[in-house]
Scaffold this active site. Structure first.
Site, PDB file in Angstrom:
ATOM      1  N   GLY A 218       0.801  -1.226   0.000  1.00 34.76           N
ATOM      2  CA  GLY A 218       0.000   0.000   0.000  1.00 34.76           C
ATOM      3  C   GLY A 218       0.835   1.279   0.000  1.00 34.76           C
ATOM      4  O   GLY A 218       1.876   1.391  -0.670  1.00 34.76           O
ATOM      5  N   ILE A 219       0.374   2.237   0.785  1.00 36.61           N
ATOM      6  CA  ILE A 219       1.008   3.560   0.820  1.00 36.61           C
ATOM      7  C   ILE A 219       2.434   3.456   1.356  1.00 36.61           C
ATOM      8  O   ILE A 219       3.345   4.140   0.875  1.00 36.61           O
ATOM      9  CB  ILE A 219       0.148   4.509   1.694  1.00 36.61           C
ATOM     10  CG1 ILE A 219      -1.195   4.780   1.006  1.00 36.61           C
ATOM     11  CG2 ILE A 219       0.894   5.819   1.970  1.00 36.61           C
ATOM     12  CD1 ILE A 219      -2.226   5.495   1.875  1.00 36.61           C
ATOM     13  N   ASP A 238       7.720  -3.725   8.992  1.00 33.50           N
ATOM     14  CA  ASP A 238       6.355  -4.261   8.946  1.00 33.50           C
ATOM     15  C   ASP A 238       6.310  -5.494   9.829  1.00 33.50           C
ATOM     16  O   ASP A 238       7.339  -5.947  10.333  1.00 33.50           O
ATOM     17  CB  ASP A 238       5.903  -4.589   7.506  1.00 33.50           C
ATOM     18  CG  ASP A 238       4.402  -4.381   7.318  1.00 33.50           C
ATOM     19  OD1 ASP A 238       3.623  -5.074   8.004  1.00 33.50           O
ATOM     20  OD2 ASP A 238       4.010  -3.529   6.492  1.00 33.50           O
ATOM     21  N   ASN A 287       3.554   5.302   9.083  1.00 31.23           N
ATOM     22  CA  ASN A 287       2.496   4.951   8.127  1.00 31.23           C
ATOM     23  C   ASN A 287       1.645   3.763   8.570  1.00 31.23           C
ATOM     24  O   ASN A 287       0.473   3.684   8.201  1.00 31.23           O
ATOM     25  CB  ASN A 287       3.148   4.662   6.762  1.00 31.23           C
ATOM     26  CG  ASN A 287       2.200   3.949   5.818  1.00 31.23           C
ATOM     27  OD1 ASN A 287       1.308   4.556   5.242  1.00 31.23           O
ATOM     28  ND2 ASN A 287       2.357   2.621   5.687  1.00 31.23           N
ATOM     29  N   TYR A 350     -10.878   4.896  14.876  1.00 28.72           N
ATOM     30  CA  TYR A 350      -9.932   5.323  13.834  1.00 28.72           C
ATOM     31  C   TYR A 350      -9.825   6.850  13.785  1.00 28.72           C
ATOM     32  O   TYR A 350      -8.726   7.413  13.774  1.00 28.72           O
ATOM     33  CB  TYR A 350     -10.437   4.760  12.503  1.00 28.72           C
ATOM     34  CG  TYR A 350      -9.533   4.979  11.310  1.00 28.72           C
ATOM     35  CD1 TYR A 350      -8.392   4.201  11.125  1.00 28.72           C
ATOM     36  CD2 TYR A 350      -9.850   5.934  10.339  1.00 28.72           C
ATOM     37  CE1 TYR A 350      -7.576   4.387  10.006  1.00 28.72           C
ATOM     38  CE2 TYR A 350      -9.048   6.109   9.224  1.00 28.72           C
ATOM     39  CZ  TYR A 350      -7.918   5.338   9.056  1.00 28.72           C
ATOM     40  OH  TYR A 350      -7.115   5.511   7.953  1.00 28.72           O
ATOM     41  N   LYS A 354      -6.622   9.300  14.209  1.00 24.00           N
ATOM     42  CA  LYS A 354      -6.144  10.094  13.070  1.00 24.00           C
ATOM     43  C   LYS A 354      -6.219  11.595  13.358  1.00 24.00           C
ATOM     44  O   LYS A 354      -5.449  12.385  12.802  1.00 24.00           O
ATOM     45  CB  LYS A 354      -6.934   9.732  11.805  1.00 24.00           C
ATOM     46  CG  LYS A 354      -6.677   8.296  11.335  1.00 24.00           C
ATOM     47  CD  LYS A 354      -5.214   8.069  11.010  1.00 24.00           C
ATOM     48  CE  LYS A 354      -4.922   6.672  10.511  1.00 24.00           C
ATOM     49  NZ  LYS A 354      -3.476   6.454  10.250  1.00 24.00           N
ATOM     50  N   THR A 385      -6.169   0.914  -2.001  1.00 19.80           N
ATOM     51  CA  THR A 385      -5.249  -0.032  -1.355  1.00 19.80           C
ATOM     52  C   THR A 385      -6.068  -1.182  -0.769  1.00 19.80           C
ATOM     53  O   THR A 385      -7.305  -1.166  -0.827  1.00 19.80           O
ATOM     54  CB  THR A 385      -4.475   0.620  -0.186  1.00 19.80           C
ATOM     55  OG1 THR A 385      -5.394   0.910   0.872  1.00 19.80           O
ATOM     56  CG2 THR A 385      -3.747   1.887  -0.595  1.00 19.80           C
TER      57      THR A 385
END
Ligand code: NAD
Length: 444
Positions: A218-219, A238, A287, A350, A354, A385
């Site tokens: 993904g990003i 990761d 990220n 979430y 954020k 994604t």
């Protein structure tokens, strides 16, 4: 994941059929993008037109852009229209926006750019003018978006904001529209000659060490590739479950793979040892992120805690752990979301994290500013994604279409914006939030 409507629109026959049916479906234009490294002639092939004489023209000239030609009717072949409003002091001068953009707005095609530069305007008429300009670009973005063009405002403190201008004029900012980019901190002094200015855009991250969490896909993956493309050595982080993807990425970009769970108690110490072995760290991209969507009434405590742990607590702990190795002039970029700005049904956990990320970058800016380190947040809108592939189809379609560009963005669009914030030329952007959202109608 591909966007069926952009693909249909790119096919002339199906485009014709859809149009003849008269369906009220927007046919979003495919966005021209620049995926190559920053380079001295990055604006080669771009034709620009300024509303009036501006020192900022020299920057575009140095990077290969050419002046547009003007037809008799005032129309032009410009890809980039720039209105430098830093000298505007009277409300009546706003009419110049109309005179400049009105005859030319319809000429902006896919990849076209409308850019307004404003002074910060902390009080009085300049403050009113700056707010007026924000409203102007947001509306213009909606008008030119269906054709794949963007409109943005740069706010600077009088030092030029050259980096922001180049980013927004280039094809690297394809999914950034309807935004105000504050570049009001001191930038590095402009190189004396245009040749030196151009060279400053060649491998701008050479010699830098970067950490990117959630880099396996993904990003995060796109970001690791993009930072490496600009010369950085990237430490890719990761979870253990993603080890093989992580290792192939690290080997493809000449980086390092560190498999760890960012929430593990020893994650900071492990990462600190990894960057110390490279000689320190210049760039930290927070990220890694997860969703556990449920309306609050149905949300289990585990779902709340898991999102807090990955999206927020790990960011704070890893930053503290890496702080001793973070070099002067460094960069912190953290992934927020438009859900953190607007809120969203089923995302109380979430959105809380954020939104907190925005507080985190502001607090980090205060904490590290004396050392020339910047901290900024990126708030993506709908990006194609695995995270958004899980969203139910109706909501996914709404997320894609309810925006000025009427389509989802790609991980690379976010990666380009992150890489821009890491450049020396973005030193003036401090403690801000840059939305990469295609002009999403959510939370504007
Ligand atoms: P993704 O799910 O495709 O990738 C996230 C990556 O983070 C994965 O590789 C995953 O293994 C890793 N990760 C998750 N938990 C981890 C942990 N505990 N330790 C280490 N790594 C972990 O997500 P994406 O769409 O690429 O999103 C990246 C970031 O951008 C996230 O923070 C997300 O909230 C944010 N964002 C995405 C979108 C979007 O539309 N995709 C929109 C707004 C914000």
């Amino acid at each position: 994941m591909s966007d069926w409507l952009v693909e249909l629109g790119a096919n002339p026959t199906s485009r014709k059929v859809l149009k003849s049916l008269g369906l009220p479906i927007p046919l979003p234009a495919a966005l021209p993008r620049d995926r190559d490294a920053w380079r001295p002639a990055v604006l080669d092939g771009r034709r620009y037109l300024f509303e009036s004489q501006s020192a900022a023209q020299a920057t575009l000239d140095a990077l290969g852009a050419k002046r547009a030609t003007l037809g008799d009717s005032g129309k032009s072949d410009a890809d980039v229209l720039v209105f430098d409003a830093r000298e505007l002091t009277n409300i009546s001068d706003l009419a110049r926006l109309h005179s400049f953009f009105s005859p030319r707005a319809s000429g902006l095609k896919a990849g076209g750019r409308a850019i307004v530069i404003a002074r910060e305007g902390v009080s009085g008429t300049p403050l009113i003018v700056r707010h007026a300009l924000e409203g102007f670009v947001k509306s213009l973005a909606k008008e030119v978006g269906a054709k794949g063009a963007t409109a943005n405002l740069i706010v600077d403190s009088g030092e030029g904001a050259a980096g922001a201008l180049v980013f927004l004029a280039s094809l690297k900012s394809a999914f950034v529209t309807a935004q105000t980019l504050f570049a009001d901190g001191p930038e590095p002094s402009s190189p004396a000659s245009s040749a030196a200015l151009a060279t400053a855009w060649q491998l701008p991250l050479r010699g830098k060490i970067a950490v990117v969490t959630g880099a396996a896909r993904g990003i995060g993956e796109a970001t690791a590739r993009t930072l490496a493309r600009e010369g950085a050595l990237v430490v890719c982080v990761d979870r253990g479950a993603e080890k093989s993807a992580l290792e192939s990425l690290a080997s493809a970009i000449g980086g390092r793979a560190v498999a760890l769970d960012v929430t593990a108690f020893d994650a900071g110490a492990t990462l600190l040892a990894a960057v110390a072995a490279e000689g320190g760290v210049d760039i930290i991209v927070h990220n890694a992120g997860i969703t556990r969507d449920r309306t609050l009434a149905r949300m289990k405590r585990e779902g709340w805690d898991a999102v807090m742990a990955v999206n927020l607590e790990a960011i704070l702990r890893l930053t503290d752990a890496l702080a001793p190795e973070l070099r002067d002039g460094g960069r912190i970029v953290a992934l927020s979301s438009i859900a953190g700005i607007a809120g969203n049904i089923g995302q109380t956990n979430y959105s809380t994290t954020k939104a907190a990320v925005i507080g985190f970058v502001k607090a980090s800016q205060q904490r590290f500013q004396a050392r020339g380190i910047t901290a900024n947040a990126i708030a993506p809108g709908f990006i194609e994604t695995q995270m958004t592939a899980k969203v139910p189809v109706a909501i996914r379609e709404a997320g894609r279409r309810l925006s000025a560009l009427a389509q989802g963005g790609l991980p690379e669009d976010v990666a380009e914006a992150i890489a821009f914030l890491c450049l020396p030329q973005a030193a003036g952007v401090r403690g801000r939030v840059l939305r990469v959202c295609g002009g999403s109608l959510i939370g504007t």
